[in-house]
Design a protein around this motif. Sequence first.
Motif, PDB file in Angstrom:
ATOM      1  N   THR A 145       4.518   0.387  14.882  1.00 33.03           N
ATOM      2  CA  THR A 145       5.575   0.970  14.068  1.00 33.03           C
ATOM      3  C   THR A 145       6.059  -0.020  13.026  1.00 33.03           C
ATOM      4  O   THR A 145       5.896  -1.224  13.170  1.00 33.03           O
ATOM      5  CB  THR A 145       6.765   1.404  14.938  1.00 33.03           C
ATOM      6  OG1 THR A 145       7.252   0.265  15.637  1.00 33.03           O
ATOM      7  CG2 THR A 145       6.358   2.481  15.935  1.00 33.03           C
ATOM      8  N   TYR A 146       6.668   0.504  11.965  1.00 35.98           N
ATOM      9  CA  TYR A 146       7.188  -0.341  10.891  1.00 35.98           C
ATOM     10  C   TYR A 146       8.443  -1.050  11.357  1.00 35.98           C
ATOM     11  O   TYR A 146       9.316  -0.456  11.975  1.00 35.98           O
ATOM     12  CB  TYR A 146       7.500   0.507   9.658  1.00 35.98           C
ATOM     13  CG  TYR A 146       8.216  -0.279   8.592  1.00 35.98           C
ATOM     14  CD1 TYR A 146       7.530  -1.194   7.816  1.00 35.98           C
ATOM     15  CD2 TYR A 146       9.573  -0.132   8.392  1.00 35.98           C
ATOM     16  CE1 TYR A 146       8.180  -1.941   6.853  1.00 35.98           C
ATOM     17  CE2 TYR A 146      10.231  -0.867   7.427  1.00 35.98           C
ATOM     18  CZ  TYR A 146       9.530  -1.765   6.662  1.00 35.98           C
ATOM     19  OH  TYR A 146      10.171  -2.505   5.710  1.00 35.98           O
ATOM     20  N   PRO A 149      11.539  -3.297   9.747  1.00 35.05           N
ATOM     21  CA  PRO A 149      12.122  -3.749   8.478  1.00 35.05           C
ATOM     22  C   PRO A 149      12.012  -5.252   8.270  1.00 35.05           C
ATOM     23  O   PRO A 149      12.009  -5.728   7.149  1.00 35.05           O
ATOM     24  CB  PRO A 149      13.590  -3.319   8.575  1.00 35.05           C
ATOM     25  CG  PRO A 149      13.601  -2.203   9.555  1.00 35.05           C
ATOM     26  CD  PRO A 149      12.475  -2.491  10.522  1.00 35.05           C
ATOM     27  N   ARG A 205       9.207  -6.991   5.824  1.00 35.26           N
ATOM     28  CA  ARG A 205       9.307  -7.300   4.394  1.00 35.26           C
ATOM     29  C   ARG A 205       9.679  -8.762   4.165  1.00 35.26           C
ATOM     30  O   ARG A 205       9.453  -9.298   3.100  1.00 35.26           O
ATOM     31  CB  ARG A 205      10.255  -6.350   3.693  1.00 35.26           C
ATOM     32  CG  ARG A 205      11.704  -6.677   3.867  1.00 35.26           C
ATOM     33  CD  ARG A 205      12.533  -5.708   3.095  1.00 35.26           C
ATOM     34  NE  ARG A 205      13.536  -5.224   4.031  1.00 35.26           N
ATOM     35  CZ  ARG A 205      14.519  -4.471   3.724  1.00 35.26           C
ATOM     36  NH1 ARG A 205      14.645  -4.043   2.518  1.00 35.26           N
ATOM     37  NH2 ARG A 205      15.393  -4.108   4.612  1.00 35.26           N
ATOM     38  N   THR A 217       8.792  -5.416  -6.512  1.00 30.47           N
ATOM     39  CA  THR A 217       9.924  -4.566  -6.874  1.00 30.47           C
ATOM     40  C   THR A 217       9.888  -4.201  -8.353  1.00 30.47           C
ATOM     41  O   THR A 217      10.073  -3.036  -8.722  1.00 30.47           O
ATOM     42  CB  THR A 217      11.255  -5.264  -6.531  1.00 30.47           C
ATOM     43  OG1 THR A 217      11.263  -5.555  -5.133  1.00 30.47           O
ATOM     44  CG2 THR A 217      12.444  -4.400  -6.884  1.00 30.47           C
ATOM     45  N   PHE A 266       9.384   3.123  -4.949  1.00 26.38           N
ATOM     46  CA  PHE A 266       9.948   2.136  -4.038  1.00 26.38           C
ATOM     47  C   PHE A 266       8.855   1.707  -3.058  1.00 26.38           C
ATOM     48  O   PHE A 266       7.845   2.395  -2.901  1.00 26.38           O
ATOM     49  CB  PHE A 266      11.119   2.731  -3.247  1.00 26.38           C
ATOM     50  CG  PHE A 266      12.286   3.124  -4.112  1.00 26.38           C
ATOM     51  CD1 PHE A 266      13.206   2.176  -4.540  1.00 26.38           C
ATOM     52  CD2 PHE A 266      12.466   4.439  -4.490  1.00 26.38           C
ATOM     53  CE1 PHE A 266      14.278   2.524  -5.332  1.00 26.38           C
ATOM     54  CE2 PHE A 266      13.533   4.810  -5.284  1.00 26.38           C
ATOM     55  CZ  PHE A 266      14.439   3.853  -5.710  1.00 26.38           C
ATOM     56  N   VAL A 267       9.094   0.604  -2.370  1.00 25.23           N
ATOM     57  CA  VAL A 267       8.144   0.134  -1.369  1.00 25.23           C
ATOM     58  C   VAL A 267       7.928   1.213  -0.314  1.00 25.23           C
ATOM     59  O   VAL A 267       6.811   1.440   0.146  1.00 25.23           O
ATOM     60  CB  VAL A 267       8.616  -1.193  -0.729  1.00 25.23           C
ATOM     61  CG1 VAL A 267       7.729  -1.581   0.445  1.00 25.23           C
ATOM     62  CG2 VAL A 267       8.654  -2.302  -1.764  1.00 25.23           C
ATOM     63  N   SER A 268       8.987   1.924   0.040  1.00 24.79           N
ATOM     64  CA  SER A 268       8.848   2.986   1.044  1.00 24.79           C
ATOM     65  C   SER A 268       7.907   4.090   0.557  1.00 24.79           C
ATOM     66  O   SER A 268       7.174   4.679   1.355  1.00 24.79           O
ATOM     67  CB  SER A 268      10.215   3.570   1.404  1.00 24.79           C
ATOM     68  OG  SER A 268      10.850   4.088   0.249  1.00 24.79           O
ATOM     69  N   ASP A 269       7.902   4.372  -0.756  1.00 20.21           N
ATOM     70  CA  ASP A 269       6.980   5.366  -1.313  1.00 20.21           C
ATOM     71  C   ASP A 269       5.534   4.917  -1.120  1.00 20.21           C
ATOM     72  O   ASP A 269       4.663   5.694  -0.728  1.00 20.21           O
ATOM     73  CB  ASP A 269       7.219   5.579  -2.814  1.00 20.21           C
ATOM     74  CG  ASP A 269       8.599   6.108  -3.129  1.00 20.21           C
ATOM     75  OD1 ASP A 269       9.136   6.899  -2.324  1.00 20.21           O
ATOM     76  OD2 ASP A 269       9.136   5.725  -4.181  1.00 20.21           O
ATOM     77  N   GLY A 312       4.436   2.766   1.055  1.00 15.00           N
ATOM     78  CA  GLY A 312       4.129   2.804   2.484  1.00 15.00           C
ATOM     79  C   GLY A 312       3.764   4.196   2.950  1.00 15.00           C
ATOM     80  O   GLY A 312       2.785   4.389   3.680  1.00 15.00           O
ATOM     81  N   ALA A 313       4.535   5.182   2.498  1.00 16.63           N
ATOM     82  CA  ALA A 313       4.243   6.569   2.879  1.00 16.63           C
ATOM     83  C   ALA A 313       2.887   7.022   2.334  1.00 16.63           C
ATOM     84  O   ALA A 313       2.108   7.670   3.045  1.00 16.63           O
ATOM     85  CB  ALA A 313       5.351   7.495   2.382  1.00 16.63           C
TER      86      ALA A 313
END
Length: 86
Positions: free
Chosen positions: A9-10, A12, A15, A27, A36-39, A41-42
């Motif tokens: 699992t990720y 936090p 990072r 960034t 974003f980094v989350s984008d 990652g998804a």
Amino acid sequence: MVDRAAKSTYDPKDREKLSGNLAAQVTQTLAAMHMFVSDVGALFLRSLVSNQSFLLELKMPSAEPRESMKESRATMEKSKVRVCNA
């Protein structure tokens, strides 16, 4: 040593592994793409599942680099500072 196979699992805290300069560059680059980094990652995870493969070709290092990495990890493990509560 972290068992990477068991860590699925990720976290936090991952990072924090990016150096300050790299994190700033990532960034800035993603901001220019309105992401974003989350984008990222998804997108990566969706691709991983749908293609059942990694986006990049990963190769096993040859024997010499593997031995060097093993020695380096052993050295790092020995040099960890141990703190005990009194």
